[in-house]
Design an enzyme around this catalytic site. Structure first.
Site, short mmCIF file in Angstrom:
data_model
loop_
_atom_site.label_atom_id
_atom_site.label_comp_id
_atom_site.label_asym_id
_atom_site.label_seq_id
_atom_site.Cartn_x
_atom_site.Cartn_y
_atom_site.Cartn_z
CG HIS A 26 -1.84 -1.33 1.05
ND1 HIS A 26 -3.13 -1.28 0.34
CD2 HIS A 26 -2.23 -2.10 1.40
CE1 HIS A 26 -4.02 -1.89 0.16
NE2 HIS A 26 -3.28 -3.07 0.94
CG ASP A 28 0.84 0.05 -5.13
OD1 ASP A 28 0.35 1.04 -4.25
OD2 ASP A 28 0.80 -0.76 -6.08
N GLY A 109 -3.29 -13.76 -3.49
CA GLY A 109 -2.92 -12.51 -3.06
C GLY A 109 -1.38 -12.65 -3.99
CG ASP A 152 0.52 -5.93 -8.21
OD1 ASP A 152 1.07 -6.14 -7.16
OD2 ASP A 152 -0.76 -5.84 -8.01
C1 GLA Z 1 -2.94 -5.27 -4.54
C2 GLA Z 1 -2.11 -4.40 -6.18
C3 GLA Z 1 -1.28 -3.26 -6.06
C4 GLA Z 1 -0.10 -2.74 -4.44
C5 GLA Z 1 -0.78 -4.27 -3.59
C6 GLA Z 1 -0.59 -3.66 -2.36
O1 GLA Z 1 -1.44 -6.03 -4.90
O2 GLA Z 1 -3.11 -4.53 -7.46
O3 GLA Z 1 -1.21 -1.97 -7.26
O4 GLA Z 1 -1.39 -2.21 -4.73
O5 GLA Z 1 -2.57 -3.93 -3.67
O6 GLA Z 1 0.43 -3.03 -1.97
#
Ligand code: GLA
Length: 351
Positions: A26, A28, A109, A152
């Site tokens: 959280h 990016d 995730g 990601d």
């Molecule tokens: C998800 C989102 C990413 C990032 C993460 C938390 O994976 O796709 O962009 O915000 O949550 O770090």
């Protein structure tokens, strides 16, 4: 045969990995820092051009399916993976048959969606630097209803074997960081699937944006600035982001100097911050992390990714994971290489 009657088939194969985030969640979407690694599990896509149609052939849970949509038809009722593919095909102005094979666990995730988007984009021939490709994939996710950041996709594109990727989302730079010798990465699946993840993710993002309207970009904010946030929820959300960015830098430093104890302690702190300040963990994930944290040979453990279910990631002494007794599914993984265009075939279809 006349040359003009020879149809040329350009078949392109590309693949992209899932990712696990070692630290920096959280951060990016407010231009912060993160240190993910690409996983050994990949999604492969073979794209063959079609004039006006996007057809996605995939195997899900052992069942083969094929979904098709016109290149510019309204895709809002199509399954999400078809919406993503159609958006990316529109970017290229070209339909395609996309044959997809994936070994990235779904809903855990580990960014199966980014692996899919990046592999589809590359198989469709999208060109550009990793940030350009990542932004196209991000736009596809947004069009399909998920307003995610770039963590990601950049991890999937820039991963390197044996290394984490230190990403700076303001400077748009990446740097490979070798993991300390004598360690291994352990992923444990909580089995909790991410319910309400999209709305809660948007809610956290909105809180960060609200905090930024008061104290400016969180990537540059100081601890003193936090005192200006009188709303205690906004203050805790922003405090997580500030402290997490600092932990990412410290973790990259700890990895470079082989300080496994420091790296592990930062992972533990990151988990606690995500759980209490950012409130994206769950009681089940907290309990799993607490159980693993005290096991012999574990340096540190944290939830990974967006939260509300999915996996935890631990840094362990090499060999320690095998001795860990857990009822949950666990994997020892090595950081792997990023996305590749594996073949670019030009085939004379008249043969
Ligand atoms: C998800 C989102 C990413 C990032 C993460 C938390 O994976 O796709 O962009 O915000 O949550 O770090």
């Amino acid at each position: 045969m006349q040359a003009s009657l020879v149809a040329e088939v350009n078949r392109r194969t590309a693949s992209a990995p899932g990712r696990v985030n070692l630290i920096g969640d959280h951060t990016d979407y407010t231009g912060g820092l993160a240190l993910p690694a690409a996983l050994p599990w990949r999604t492969s896509v073979v794209a063959t051009p079609l004039p006006n149609e996007v057809r996605v052939a995939t195997t899900l849970d052992g069942e083969q399916r094929s979904d098709a949509i016109g290149l510019y038809d309204d895709a809002s009722l199509a399954p999400p993976h078809v919406q993503l593919a159609q958006f990316l095909a529109q970017t290229q102005g070209q339909g395609a048959l996309l044959s997809v094979t994936s070994f990235v666990p779904v809903g855990a995730g580990l960014s199966s969606s980014a692996a899919y988007c990046v592999a589809v984009a590359l198989a469709l021939g999208l060109k550009g630097d990793p940030w350009t490709i990542a932004r196209h994939c991000q736009a596809a996710e947004a069009a399909a209803g998920a307003k995610v950041g770039l963590l990601d996709q950049i991890a999937a594109l820039c991963g390197s074997a044996g290394h984490g990727v230190l990403i700076d989302f303001t400077a748009h730079t990446t740097q490979s960081v070798a993991l300390p010798e004598g360690t291994e990465l352990l992923i444990v699946d909580s089995g909790e699937r991410r319910r309400l993840a999209t709305s809660a993710y948007s809610d956290r993002r909105a809180s960060c944006e609200a905090a930024e309207r008061i104290i400016g970009p969180l990537a540059r904010a100081t601890r003193e600035n936090l005192a200006l946030l009188t709303d205690s929820v906004l203050r805790r959300r922003a405090r997580h982001v500030l402290s997490e960015n600092r932990r990412v830098l410290d973790a990259a430093q700890a990895a470079s100097s082989g300080d496994t104890t420091a790296f592990g302690a930062l992972m533990n702190e990151s988990h606690d911050s995500l759980s209490s300040d950012f409130e994206v963990s769950t009681p089940g994930i907290d309990a799993l992390a607490a159980q693993i944290r005290t096991a012999p040979g574990i340096y540190g453990v944290r939830m990974t990714g967006g939260g509300f279910g999915g996996c935890v990631i631990a840094l362990a002494e090499a060999g320690a994971s095998a001795r860990l007794s857990l009822s949950a599914t666990k994997w020892v993984v090595s950081p792997s290489s990023g996305a590749t265009v594996d073949s670019d075939e030009h085939e004379d279809a008249s043969r």
